[in-house]
Motif scaffolding. Structure first.
Motif, PDB file in Angstrom:
ATOM      1  N   TRP A  29       0.838  -1.210   0.000  1.00 34.55           N
ATOM      2  CA  TRP A  29       0.000   0.000   0.000  1.00 34.55           C
ATOM      3  C   TRP A  29       0.873   1.261   0.000  1.00 34.55           C
ATOM      4  CZ3 TRP A  29      -3.721  -2.051   4.296  1.00 34.55           C
ATOM      5  CH2 TRP A  29      -4.605  -2.967   3.708  1.00 34.55           C
ATOM      6  N   ARG A  30       2.174   1.084   0.169  1.00 38.10           N
ATOM      7  CA  ARG A  30       3.085   2.223   0.093  1.00 38.10           C
ATOM      8  C   ARG A  30       3.511   2.401  -1.363  1.00 38.10           C
ATOM      9  NH1 ARG A  30       5.374   3.808   4.995  1.00 38.10           N
ATOM     10  NH2 ARG A  30       5.046   2.375   6.745  1.00 38.10           N
ATOM     11  N   THR A  31       2.565   2.715  -2.197  1.00 34.10           N
ATOM     12  CA  THR A  31       2.842   2.765  -3.630  1.00 34.10           C
ATOM     13  C   THR A  31       3.440   4.098  -4.052  1.00 34.10           C
ATOM     14  OG1 THR A  31       1.769   2.848  -5.796  1.00 34.10           O
ATOM     15  CG2 THR A  31       0.402   3.370  -3.915  1.00 34.10           C
ATOM     16  N   PRO A  32       4.424   4.082  -4.978  1.00 36.45           N
ATOM     17  CA  PRO A  32       4.971   5.348  -5.474  1.00 36.45           C
ATOM     18  C   PRO A  32       3.905   6.203  -6.167  1.00 36.45           C
ATOM     19  CG  PRO A  32       6.396   3.508  -6.039  1.00 36.45           C
ATOM     20  CD  PRO A  32       5.129   2.928  -5.515  1.00 36.45           C
ATOM     21  N   ALA A  33       2.814   5.575  -6.570  1.00 36.02           N
ATOM     22  CA  ALA A  33       1.763   6.324  -7.260  1.00 36.02           C
ATOM     23  C   ALA A  33       0.791   6.983  -6.288  1.00 36.02           C
ATOM     24  CB  ALA A  33       0.994   5.392  -8.193  1.00 36.02           C
ATOM     25  N   PHE A  34       1.111   6.953  -4.982  1.00 32.26           N
ATOM     26  CA  PHE A  34       0.251   7.568  -3.973  1.00 32.26           C
ATOM     27  C   PHE A  34       0.010   9.031  -4.317  1.00 32.26           C
ATOM     28  CE2 PHE A  34       0.383  10.012   0.112  1.00 32.26           C
ATOM     29  CZ  PHE A  34      -0.915   9.758   0.489  1.00 32.26           C
ATOM     30  N   LEU A  35      -1.236   9.390  -4.406  1.00 41.51           N
ATOM     31  CA  LEU A  35      -1.607  10.755  -4.775  1.00 41.51           C
ATOM     32  C   LEU A  35      -2.441  11.380  -3.679  1.00 41.51           C
ATOM     33  CD1 LEU A  35      -2.729  10.124  -8.468  1.00 41.51           C
ATOM     34  CD2 LEU A  35      -0.516  10.984  -7.703  1.00 41.51           C
ATOM     35  N   GLN A  36      -2.200  12.653  -3.400  1.00 43.72           N
ATOM     36  CA  GLN A  36      -3.055  13.411  -2.511  1.00 43.72           C
ATOM     37  C   GLN A  36      -3.618  14.575  -3.305  1.00 43.72           C
ATOM     38  OE1 GLN A  36      -0.194  14.215   0.679  1.00 43.72           O
ATOM     39  NE2 GLN A  36      -1.678  13.273   2.052  1.00 43.72           N
ATOM     40  N   SER A  37      -4.814  14.997  -2.931  1.00 43.96           N
ATOM     41  CA  SER A  37      -5.424  16.113  -3.644  1.00 43.96           C
ATOM     42  C   SER A  37      -6.344  16.833  -2.695  1.00 43.96           C
ATOM     43  CB  SER A  37      -6.215  15.605  -4.846  1.00 43.96           C
ATOM     44  OG  SER A  37      -7.121  14.595  -4.474  1.00 43.96           O
ATOM     45  N   ASP A  38      -6.747  18.050  -3.040  1.00 37.97           N
ATOM     46  CA  ASP A  38      -7.696  18.765  -2.212  1.00 37.97           C
ATOM     47  C   ASP A  38      -9.022  18.840  -2.940  1.00 37.97           C
ATOM     48  OD1 ASP A  38      -7.547  20.846  -4.100  1.00 37.97           O
ATOM     49  OD2 ASP A  38      -5.969  21.869  -2.982  1.00 37.97           O
ATOM     50  N   GLU A  39      -9.998  19.510  -2.310  1.00 37.66           N
ATOM     51  CA  GLU A  39     -11.340  19.477  -2.861  1.00 37.66           C
ATOM     52  C   GLU A  39     -11.449  20.204  -4.196  1.00 37.66           C
ATOM     53  OE1 GLU A  39     -12.835  22.988   0.176  1.00 37.66           O
ATOM     54  OE2 GLU A  39     -14.228  21.466  -0.502  1.00 37.66           O
ATOM     55  N   GLU A  40     -10.442  21.012  -4.571  1.00 42.39           N
ATOM     56  CA  GLU A  40     -10.479  21.720  -5.844  1.00 42.39           C
ATOM     57  C   GLU A  40      -9.846  20.898  -6.956  1.00 42.39           C
ATOM     58  OE1 GLU A  40      -8.589  25.416  -5.103  1.00 42.39           O
ATOM     59  OE2 GLU A  40     -10.199  26.203  -3.841  1.00 42.39           O
ATOM     60  N   GLU A  41      -9.043  19.905  -6.621  1.00 46.60           N
ATOM     61  CA  GLU A  41      -8.351  19.111  -7.621  1.00 46.60           C
ATOM     62  C   GLU A  41      -8.446  17.630  -7.267  1.00 46.60           C
ATOM     63  OE1 GLU A  41      -4.366  20.418  -8.129  1.00 46.60           O
ATOM     64  OE2 GLU A  41      -4.902  22.466  -8.662  1.00 46.60           O
ATOM     65  N   LEU A  42      -9.633  17.110  -7.237  1.00 46.84           N
ATOM     66  CA  LEU A  42      -9.812  15.701  -6.912  1.00 46.84           C
ATOM     67  C   LEU A  42      -9.463  14.831  -8.112  1.00 46.84           C
ATOM     68  CD1 LEU A  42     -13.153  15.763  -4.892  1.00 46.84           C
ATOM     69  CD2 LEU A  42     -10.865  15.310  -3.995  1.00 46.84           C
ATOM     70  N   ASP A  43      -8.790  13.727  -7.839  1.00 43.49           N
ATOM     71  CA  ASP A  43      -8.472  12.773  -8.891  1.00 43.49           C
ATOM     72  C   ASP A  43      -9.779  12.236  -9.470  1.00 43.49           C
ATOM     73  OD1 ASP A  43      -7.859   9.961  -9.967  1.00 43.49           O
ATOM     74  OD2 ASP A  43      -5.850  10.771  -9.604  1.00 43.49           O
ATOM     75  N   GLU A  44      -9.878  12.202 -10.795  1.00 42.65           N
ATOM     76  CA  GLU A  44     -11.133  11.823 -11.445  1.00 42.65           C
ATOM     77  C   GLU A  44     -11.490  10.357 -11.213  1.00 42.65           C
ATOM     78  OE1 GLU A  44      -9.149  10.953 -15.854  1.00 42.65           O
ATOM     79  OE2 GLU A  44     -10.547  12.615 -15.563  1.00 42.65           O
ATOM     80  N   ARG A  45     -10.532   9.563 -10.731  1.00 41.90           N
ATOM     81  CA  ARG A  45     -10.829   8.157 -10.443  1.00 41.90           C
ATOM     82  C   ARG A  45     -11.527   7.969  -9.098  1.00 41.90           C
ATOM     83  NH1 ARG A  45      -4.886   5.951 -11.138  1.00 41.90           N
ATOM     84  NH2 ARG A  45      -4.551   7.996 -10.126  1.00 41.90           N
ATOM     85  N   LEU A  46     -11.514   8.980  -8.261  1.00 33.80           N
ATOM     86  CA  LEU A  46     -12.211   8.879  -6.985  1.00 33.80           C
ATOM     87  C   LEU A  46     -13.715   8.882  -7.211  1.00 33.80           C
ATOM     88  CD1 LEU A  46     -10.163  11.427  -4.836  1.00 33.80           C
ATOM     89  CD2 LEU A  46     -10.386   8.983  -4.338  1.00 33.80           C
ATOM     90  N   PRO A  47     -14.451   8.005  -6.532  1.00 31.79           N
ATOM     91  CA  PRO A  47     -15.912   8.081  -6.606  1.00 31.79           C
ATOM     92  C   PRO A  47     -16.409   9.458  -6.167  1.00 31.79           C
ATOM     93  CG  PRO A  47     -15.228   6.019  -5.603  1.00 31.79           C
ATOM     94  CD  PRO A  47     -13.996   6.849  -5.727  1.00 31.79           C
ATOM     95  N   THR A  48     -17.517   9.881  -6.731  1.00 31.79           N
ATOM     96  CA  THR A  48     -18.117  11.167  -6.378  1.00 31.79           C
ATOM     97  C   THR A  48     -18.916  11.016  -5.093  1.00 31.79           C
ATOM     98  OG1 THR A  48     -18.252  11.791  -8.710  1.00 31.79           O
ATOM     99  CG2 THR A  48     -19.657  13.007  -7.161  1.00 31.79           C
ATOM    100  N   VAL A  49     -18.617  11.859  -4.127  1.00 37.11           N
ATOM    101  CA  VAL A  49     -19.255  11.783  -2.810  1.00 37.11           C
ATOM    102  C   VAL A  49     -20.015  13.079  -2.566  1.00 37.11           C
ATOM    103  CG1 VAL A  49     -18.891  11.456  -0.348  1.00 37.11           C
ATOM    104  CG2 VAL A  49     -17.382  10.319  -1.985  1.00 37.11           C
ATOM    105  N   THR A  50     -21.304  12.976  -2.271  1.00 35.47           N
ATOM    106  CA  THR A  50     -22.135  14.144  -2.021  1.00 35.47           C
ATOM    107  C   THR A  50     -22.920  13.960  -0.723  1.00 35.47           C
ATOM    108  OG1 THR A  50     -23.892  13.205  -3.405  1.00 35.47           O
ATOM    109  CG2 THR A  50     -22.354  14.747  -4.461  1.00 35.47           C
ATOM    110  N   GLY A  51     -23.496  15.050  -0.254  1.00 31.20           N
ATOM    111  CA  GLY A  51     -24.257  15.031   0.988  1.00 31.20           C
ATOM    112  C   GLY A  51     -23.540  15.793   2.082  1.00 31.20           C
ATOM    113  N   GLU A  52     -24.224  16.032   3.179  1.00 29.64           N
ATOM    114  CA  GLU A  52     -23.688  16.805   4.277  1.00 29.64           C
ATOM    115  C   GLU A  52     -22.907  15.918   5.250  1.00 29.64           C
ATOM    116  OE1 GLU A  52     -23.825  20.112   4.534  1.00 29.64           O
ATOM    117  OE2 GLU A  52     -24.804  20.078   2.562  1.00 29.64           O
TER     118      GLU A  52
END
Length: 364
Positions: A29-52
């Motif tokens: 799980w310590r992959t070199p491809a580990f990516l972090q992003s913020d709410e303005e630049e979310l990776d497009e592969r992340l599922p879309t999460v909505t709601g409060e």
């Protein structure tokens, strides 16, 4: 204070459970491809999460194969101004987990919203791979994680069950935080006395407990130095506290009034454990259940409700003997789901597919 080691609450996702029990993230799980992003630049592969935040999120999965890299991002920033998460905090969090097995195929495996029992995360026990998107975010933030499949042989070596196929997805809602040096608010209305020890208001510093020149009470006694305004602590809840404890009478190990244990002396990091469940001394189980969150409580604990007896041995160190006195700040109390019960709940969840959640495409 503890009678025996208590199993602390842990997150439901396999990766967080592994870190809690083993202290390190699996190597694959310590992959070199580990990516972090913020709410303005979310990776497009992340599922879309909505709601409060505070309600179970709606999750829409992209029509792609599950990524095989660890990806995370801040879905929503909270507005908890002045309450930024620090790297040594304990977090109160709700977590929803999915297993993403193939293109268009996924299932919800765990949800603290379903159980009504959030978790307490101790960030110092977790690696930067897990905390990077949590630290410096305001309370009320929502963070999403994708964890790639774990190698079965590595899972076995770590003592973990055989991993499910596919990637896991965790949505973490930060509901609150407990930090080093936190104490209860409010005005101290009494120092104790009238046969009880005294502890003057020391603000955020460690209270100094003065033992009176009298015999200790034969029964458990408590005094609310500060009356909290939160809900009452219930048996089997997870509590978060600051505390200091002293010996009432001289013993072989400690003098009367000598501190033998204190969270303040350990840098002010709060302690957390289940209350009313036999995981701490009887004086705590009976003396803290029913107290209100936000209270500062003085407990005079008779010896038979403290550490007397062979079962009190802790790590080979002789515990204090005889009657004891504690001052306890009750910072929080939450319902929690033990890991084994959480796993059983996950076994009962149904699969979704083709972009639908549990076959219906509805929330939760």
């Amino acid at each position: 204070m503890r009678r025996r080691a208590a199993a602390l609450a842990v997150p439901f996702s396999a990766v967080l459970l592994a870190v809690s029990s083993c202290g390190s993230i699996p190597e694959d799980w310590r992959t070199p491809a580990f990516l972090q992003s913020d709410e303005e630049e979310l990776d497009e592969r992340l599922p879309t999460v909505t709601g409060e935040v505070g309600e179970e999120p709606k999750v829409d999965f992209p029509n792609i194969k599950p990524p095989e890299e660890q990806i995370s991002g801040v879905v929503k920033k909270g507005d908890g101004e002045g309450e930024l998460v620090r790297s040594d905090d304990m977090l109160l969090a709700n977590i929803v987990d999915y297993q993403w097995t193939a293109k268009g195929e996924y299932e919800k495996t765990q949800s603290t919203y379903d159980s009504g029992a959030p978790v307490i995360l101790e960030l110092e026990q977790m690696g930067e791979e897990l905390t990077g998107d949590l630290v410096d975010q305001p309370v009320g933030s929502r963070v999403e994680f994708i964890f790639p499949p774990q190698d079965p042989q590595e899972a076995a070596a770590m003592g973990q069950p055989e991993p499910e196929p596919g990637s896991s997805v965790s949505i973490v809602d930060v509901e609150g935080r407990f930090g080093k040096g936190d104490t209860v608010e409010g005005e101290q209305t009494t120092d104790g006395g009238d046969g009880m020890p005294t502890a003057a208001d020391a603000g955020a510093d460690e209270p100094e407990i003065e033992i009176p020149d009298s015999d200790p009470p034969e029964d458990l006694e408590s005094v609310n130095l500060i009356e909290g305004e939160g809900p009452e602590v219930e048996a089997e809840q997870q509590v978060v506290v600051q505390y200091t404890g002293v010996q009432w009478e001289d013993s072989e190990q400690y003098d009367s009034g000598q501190v033998f244990d204190s969270t303040w002396s350990r840098g002010g990091a709060p302690a957390t454990f289940a209350i009313g469940a036999g995981q701490v001394i009887e004086g705590w189980d009976k003396g803290l259940v029913g107290q209100k969150v936000g209270s500062r409580v003085m407990l005079a604990v008779p010896g038979e409700m403290a550490y007397d007896g062979e079962e009190a041995q802790q790590g080979g160190q002789e515990p204090p003997q005889g009657p004891l006195v504690f001052v306890v700040d009750v910072l929080g109390a939450v319902d929690v789901t033990p890991p084994e019960e959480a796993a059983a709940q996950g076994d009962d969840e149904e699969s979704g597919g083709e972009g639908e959640e549990d076959g219906e495409g509805e929330d939760g």
